[in-house]
Design an enzyme around this catalytic site. Structure first.
Site, PDB file in Angstrom:
ATOM      1  N   TYR A 199      18.158  -9.078  -9.129  1.00 48.13           N
ATOM      2  CA  TYR A 199      16.857  -9.537  -9.626  1.00 48.13           C
ATOM      3  C   TYR A 199      17.032 -10.700 -10.601  1.00 48.13           C
ATOM      4  O   TYR A 199      16.399 -11.747 -10.460  1.00 48.13           O
ATOM      5  CB  TYR A 199      16.139  -8.368 -10.305  1.00 48.13           C
ATOM      6  CG  TYR A 199      14.754  -8.694 -10.812  1.00 48.13           C
ATOM      7  CD1 TYR A 199      13.687  -8.866  -9.931  1.00 48.13           C
ATOM      8  CD2 TYR A 199      14.498  -8.807 -12.178  1.00 48.13           C
ATOM      9  CE1 TYR A 199      12.418  -9.153 -10.393  1.00 48.13           C
ATOM     10  CE2 TYR A 199      13.227  -9.089 -12.651  1.00 48.13           C
ATOM     11  CZ  TYR A 199      12.181  -9.260 -11.761  1.00 48.13           C
ATOM     12  OH  TYR A 199      10.921  -9.547 -12.229  1.00 48.13           O
ATOM     13  N   ASN A 248       6.183   5.203 -16.311  1.00 49.77           N
ATOM     14  CA  ASN A 248       6.818   6.520 -16.350  1.00 49.77           C
ATOM     15  C   ASN A 248       6.236   7.389 -17.459  1.00 49.77           C
ATOM     16  O   ASN A 248       5.787   8.519 -17.220  1.00 49.77           O
ATOM     17  CB  ASN A 248       8.323   6.383 -16.593  1.00 49.77           C
ATOM     18  CG  ASN A 248       9.101   6.273 -15.288  1.00 49.77           C
ATOM     19  OD1 ASN A 248       8.516   6.155 -14.211  1.00 49.77           O
ATOM     20  ND2 ASN A 248      10.414   6.302 -15.376  1.00 49.77           N
ATOM     21  N   LYS A 265      16.919   3.642 -28.634  1.00 47.93           N
ATOM     22  CA  LYS A 265      16.796   2.642 -29.703  1.00 47.93           C
ATOM     23  C   LYS A 265      16.705   1.221 -29.148  1.00 47.93           C
ATOM     24  O   LYS A 265      16.525   0.267 -29.901  1.00 47.93           O
ATOM     25  CB  LYS A 265      17.986   2.753 -30.663  1.00 47.93           C
ATOM     26  CG  LYS A 265      17.912   4.047 -31.461  1.00 47.93           C
ATOM     27  CD  LYS A 265      18.946   4.090 -32.560  1.00 47.93           C
ATOM     28  CE  LYS A 265      18.759   5.401 -33.337  1.00 47.93           C
ATOM     29  NZ  LYS A 265      20.037   5.960 -33.745  1.00 47.93           N
ATOM     30  N   HIS A 285      19.853  -4.529 -24.643  1.00 52.76           N
ATOM     31  CA  HIS A 285      19.641  -3.768 -25.872  1.00 52.76           C
ATOM     32  C   HIS A 285      18.332  -4.116 -26.562  1.00 52.76           C
ATOM     33  O   HIS A 285      17.681  -3.264 -27.150  1.00 52.76           O
ATOM     34  CB  HIS A 285      20.816  -3.984 -26.825  1.00 52.76           C
ATOM     35  CG  HIS A 285      22.061  -3.324 -26.340  1.00 52.76           C
ATOM     36  ND1 HIS A 285      22.949  -3.943 -25.482  1.00 52.76           N
ATOM     37  CD2 HIS A 285      22.540  -2.082 -26.554  1.00 52.76           C
ATOM     38  CE1 HIS A 285      23.928  -3.101 -25.194  1.00 52.76           C
ATOM     39  NE2 HIS A 285      23.714  -1.965 -25.831  1.00 52.76           N
TER      40      HIS A 285
HETATM   41  P1  NAD Z   1       4.190  -5.967  -7.995  1.00 51.68           P
HETATM   42  O1  NAD Z   1       5.319  -5.312  -7.285  1.00 51.68           O
HETATM   43  O2  NAD Z   1       3.007  -5.156  -8.367  1.00 51.68           O
HETATM   44  O3  NAD Z   1       3.696  -7.238  -7.170  1.00 51.68           O
HETATM   45  C1  NAD Z   1       4.511  -7.964  -6.302  1.00 51.68           C
HETATM   46  C2  NAD Z   1       3.721  -8.200  -5.017  1.00 51.68           C
HETATM   47  O4  NAD Z   1       4.508  -9.004  -4.124  1.00 51.68           O
HETATM   48  C3  NAD Z   1       3.391  -6.901  -4.270  1.00 51.68           C
HETATM   49  O5  NAD Z   1       2.039  -6.920  -3.892  1.00 51.68           O
HETATM   50  C4  NAD Z   1       4.319  -6.952  -3.041  1.00 51.68           C
HETATM   51  O6  NAD Z   1       3.772  -6.264  -1.960  1.00 51.68           O
HETATM   52  C5  NAD Z   1       4.435  -8.443  -2.822  1.00 51.68           C
HETATM   53  N1  NAD Z   1       5.666  -8.856  -2.122  1.00 51.68           N
HETATM   54  C6  NAD Z   1       6.942  -8.483  -2.392  1.00 51.68           C
HETATM   55  N2  NAD Z   1       7.804  -9.068  -1.546  1.00 51.68           N
HETATM   56  C7  NAD Z   1       7.057  -9.852  -0.725  1.00 51.68           C
HETATM   57  C8  NAD Z   1       7.371 -10.709   0.367  1.00 51.68           C
HETATM   58  N3  NAD Z   1       8.641 -10.900   0.756  1.00 51.68           N
HETATM   59  N4  NAD Z   1       6.348 -11.350   0.996  1.00 51.68           N
HETATM   60  C9  NAD Z   1       5.065 -11.173   0.589  1.00 51.68           C
HETATM   61  N5  NAD Z   1       4.721 -10.374  -0.437  1.00 51.68           N
HETATM   62  C10 NAD Z   1       5.688  -9.720  -1.083  1.00 51.68           C
HETATM   63  O7  NAD Z   1       4.835  -6.657  -9.300  1.00 51.68           O
HETATM   64  P2  NAD Z   1       4.124  -7.339 -10.553  1.00 51.68           P
HETATM   65  O8  NAD Z   1       4.474  -6.545 -11.739  1.00 51.68           O
HETATM   66  O9  NAD Z   1       2.697  -7.638 -10.263  1.00 51.68           O
HETATM   67  O10 NAD Z   1       4.953  -8.691 -10.624  1.00 51.68           O
HETATM   68  C11 NAD Z   1       4.439  -9.940 -10.176  1.00 51.68           C
HETATM   69  C12 NAD Z   1       5.464 -11.038 -10.480  1.00 51.68           C
HETATM   70  O11 NAD Z   1       5.701 -11.111 -11.892  1.00 51.68           O
HETATM   71  C13 NAD Z   1       6.832 -10.811  -9.827  1.00 51.68           C
HETATM   72  O12 NAD Z   1       7.346 -12.056  -9.403  1.00 51.68           O
HETATM   73  C14 NAD Z   1       7.679 -10.255 -10.951  1.00 51.68           C
HETATM   74  O13 NAD Z   1       9.044 -10.538 -10.753  1.00 51.68           O
HETATM   75  C15 NAD Z   1       7.092 -10.999 -12.149  1.00 51.68           C
HETATM   76  N6  NAD Z   1       7.324 -10.276 -13.403  1.00 51.68           N
HETATM   77  C16 NAD Z   1       6.617  -9.135 -13.685  1.00 51.68           C
HETATM   78  C17 NAD Z   1       6.856  -8.461 -14.877  1.00 51.68           C
HETATM   79  C18 NAD Z   1       6.109  -7.191 -15.242  1.00 51.68           C
HETATM   80  O14 NAD Z   1       6.416  -6.627 -16.303  1.00 51.68           O
HETATM   81  N7  NAD Z   1       5.161  -6.726 -14.452  1.00 51.68           N
HETATM   82  C19 NAD Z   1       7.812  -8.945 -15.771  1.00 51.68           C
HETATM   83  C20 NAD Z   1       8.519 -10.097 -15.442  1.00 51.68           C
HETATM   84  C21 NAD Z   1       8.247 -10.767 -14.252  1.00 51.68           C
HETATM   85  N1  UDP Z   2      13.401   3.497 -19.834  1.00 54.00           N
HETATM   86  C1  UDP Z   2      13.302   4.761 -20.408  1.00 54.00           C
HETATM   87  N2  UDP Z   2      12.703   5.750 -19.681  1.00 54.00           N
HETATM   88  C2  UDP Z   2      12.186   5.559 -18.445  1.00 54.00           C
HETATM   89  C3  UDP Z   2      12.282   4.254 -17.860  1.00 54.00           C
HETATM   90  C4  UDP Z   2      12.905   3.257 -18.594  1.00 54.00           C
HETATM   91  O1  UDP Z   2      13.727   4.977 -21.546  1.00 54.00           O
HETATM   92  O2  UDP Z   2      11.648   6.503 -17.853  1.00 54.00           O
HETATM   93  C5  UDP Z   2      14.012   2.404 -20.634  1.00 54.00           C
HETATM   94  C6  UDP Z   2      15.047   1.569 -19.900  1.00 54.00           C
HETATM   95  O3  UDP Z   2      16.328   2.134 -20.065  1.00 54.00           O
HETATM   96  C7  UDP Z   2      14.919   0.237 -20.619  1.00 54.00           C
HETATM   97  C8  UDP Z   2      13.452   0.184 -21.058  1.00 54.00           C
HETATM   98  O4  UDP Z   2      12.963   1.517 -20.957  1.00 54.00           O
HETATM   99  O5  UDP Z   2      15.716   0.221 -21.776  1.00 54.00           O
HETATM  100  C9  UDP Z   2      12.588  -0.721 -20.213  1.00 54.00           C
HETATM  101  O6  UDP Z   2      12.772  -0.395 -18.853  1.00 54.00           O
HETATM  102  P1  UDP Z   2      11.889  -1.028 -17.698  1.00 54.00           P
HETATM  103  O7  UDP Z   2      12.533  -0.683 -16.415  1.00 54.00           O
HETATM  104  O8  UDP Z   2      10.468  -0.659 -17.881  1.00 54.00           O
HETATM  105  O9  UDP Z   2      11.953  -2.603 -17.982  1.00 54.00           O
HETATM  106  P2  UDP Z   2      13.181  -3.625 -18.065  1.00 54.00           P
HETATM  107  O10 UDP Z   2      14.447  -2.883 -18.352  1.00 54.00           O
HETATM  108  O11 UDP Z   2      13.189  -4.300 -16.756  1.00 54.00           O
HETATM  109  O12 UDP Z   2      12.809  -4.503 -19.201  1.00 54.00           O
END
Ligand code: NAD
Ligand code: UDP
Ligand code: UDP
Length: 331
Positions: free
Chosen positions: A158, A203, A221, A286
């Site tokens: 990712y 979660n 933490k 972290h």
């Molecule tokens: P999400 O999984 O809800 O949305 C992603 C969408 O893309 C879904 O509807 C899925 O069906 C579609 N998709 C996946 N692969 C595809 C493909 N190959 N062709 C067409 N459609 C496809 O996720 P989200 O949380 O809404 O995230 C949206 C964007 O924001 C993503 O690019 C994600 O990496 C980025 N992002 C989200 C977060 C967050 O905290 N939600 C944080 C950082 C970055």
């Molecule tokens: N995490 C947790 N319990 C859960 C799921 C995640 O404590 O049930 C922790 C995980 O280890 C990480 C933080 O929450 O430190 C954020 O995780 P998430 O997957 O939401 O986001 P990301 O790590 O991609 O920022």
């Protein structure tokens, strides 16, 4: 052919400053890849409300039609089931590229959408991620920080996928003159978030509602900064309409340990919810907290909704989806 009467070449680099208002009046034609997902569907709501014509391209890998049902009868709305790994021919003014599973298809999908943007002269916005900073050695993270990612780790697919997507985006900008925008999104939560995708907020909320213990990984933490989805969508739209390429951090600087988050969830849903410690995943960053000075200064943007205010809005949505589903199952 540009069906709403303006050519995408109107996005010439010199005229950027004048574009948003003029075009907004006519209504833009906009593609949102991943528009059936959590963030995408909220973005679509805002664009539709503004009067634009929106084409959602989604393969429903994690997204759901239910997130968009309310637009189905609107002639300005179109939903295409399509995997962005396959080439796509469309005529639009702007491309919000959100489609992304946590796998390498991310890179191919981004390449195709950049190829599309190049051919039709559309403006392209990449939703990158705070994960490009990896397990950061700088805190808070500023956009100029290059990050600390383990290239062969379990999360690297990712992280490196998004880093490559940023590289491709800048190459198309420099090499082919594509107008691009890059957002680095920090952890976002809100209604319509996937219930079972393992993210910490979804979660904890689902666990508290189901009267299960909240699973804290590691010592709890580690920190994250949680942004409400409407703040993010506002930031994405300002970025798309503005004149700056970025990258821009879009996140809420309010920083919480996972134990503190568990406490907020307890206060919001169930003070008696138990906490269960579980082993942490490998390479877990972290800490993470955005420095948003750049977005504040250049986009005039900052988040408005604090965790304690945003969480209850997500809880009502989750309550309805979790217990609504149960009722259907029982019926
Ligand atoms: P999400 O999984 O809800 O949305 C992603 C969408 O893309 C879904 O509807 C899925 O069906 C579609 N998709 C996946 N692969 C595809 C493909 N190959 N062709 C067409 N459609 C496809 O996720 P989200 O949380 O809404 O995230 C949206 C964007 O924001 C993503 O690019 C994600 O990496 C980025 N992002 C989200 C977060 C967050 O905290 N939600 C944080 C950082 C970055
Ligand atoms: N995490 C947790 N319990 C859960 C799921 C995640 O404590 O049930 C922790 C995980 O280890 C990480 C933080 O929450 O430190 C954020 O995780 P998430 O997957 O939401 O986001 P990301 O790590 O991609 O920022
Ligand atoms: N592409 C697409 N739609 C378009 C134009 C291009 O999906 O309208 C895809 C195309 O199939 C290719 C990618 O975008 O895989 C990159 O296109 P580009 O023209 O930049 O590269 P080239 O095809 O010249 O290698």
């Amino acid at each position: 052919m540009y069906q709403n009467g303006h050519v995408a070449t109107g996005f010439g680099i010199n005229s950027v400053g004048k574009i948003p208002l003029g075009l907004k009046r006519k209504g833009l034609r906009i593609v949102v890849t991943g528009g059936a997902g959590f963030v995408g569907s909220h973005l679509v709501d805002r664009l539709m409300a503004r009067g634009d014509s929106v084409i959602v391209v989604d393969n429903f890998f994690t997204g759901r039609k239910e997130n968009l049902l309310h637009h189905f009868s609107n002639p300005r709305f179109e939903l295409i089931r399509h995997d962005v790994v396959e080439p796509l021919l469309l005529e639009v003014d702007q491309i919000y590229h959100l489609a992304c599973p946590a796998s390498p298809t991310n890179v191919v999908g981004t390449l195709n959408m950049l190829g599309l943007a190049k051919r039709i002269g559309a403006r392209f916005l990449l939703t990158s991620t705070s994960e490009v900073y990896g397990d950061p050695l700088q805190h808070p993270q500023v956009e100029t920080y290059w990050g600390n990612v383990n290239p062969i780790g379990v999360r690297s697919c990712y992280d490196e996928g998004k880093r490559t997507a940023e590289t491709l985006t800048m190459d198309y900008h420099r090499g082919a003159g594509v107008e691009v925008r890059i957002a680095r999104i920090f952890n976002t939560y809100g209604p319509r978030m996937c219930i079972d995708d393992g993210r910490v907020v979804s979660n904890f909320v689902a666990q508290a509602l189901r009267k299960e213990p909240l699973t804290v990984y590691g010592d709890g933490k580690q920190t994250r900064s949680f942004q409400f989805v409407s703040d993010l969508v506002e930031g994405l739209m300002r970025l798309m309409e503005g004149e700056h390429v970025g990258p821009f951090n879009l996140g809420n600087p309010g920083e919480f340990t996972m134990l503190e988050l568990a406490q907020v969830v307890q206060e919001t849903i169930d003070p008696n919810a138990k906490i269960e410690f579980k082993p942490n995943t490998e390479d877990d960053p972290h800490k993470r907290k955005p420095d948003i000075s750049k977005a504040k200064e250049l986009l005039g943007w900052e988040p408005k909704i604090a965790l304690r205010k945003g969480l209850p809005m997500m809880v009502s949505d989750f309550r309805q989806r979790i217990f609504g589903d149960h009722k259907q199952d029982a019926a």
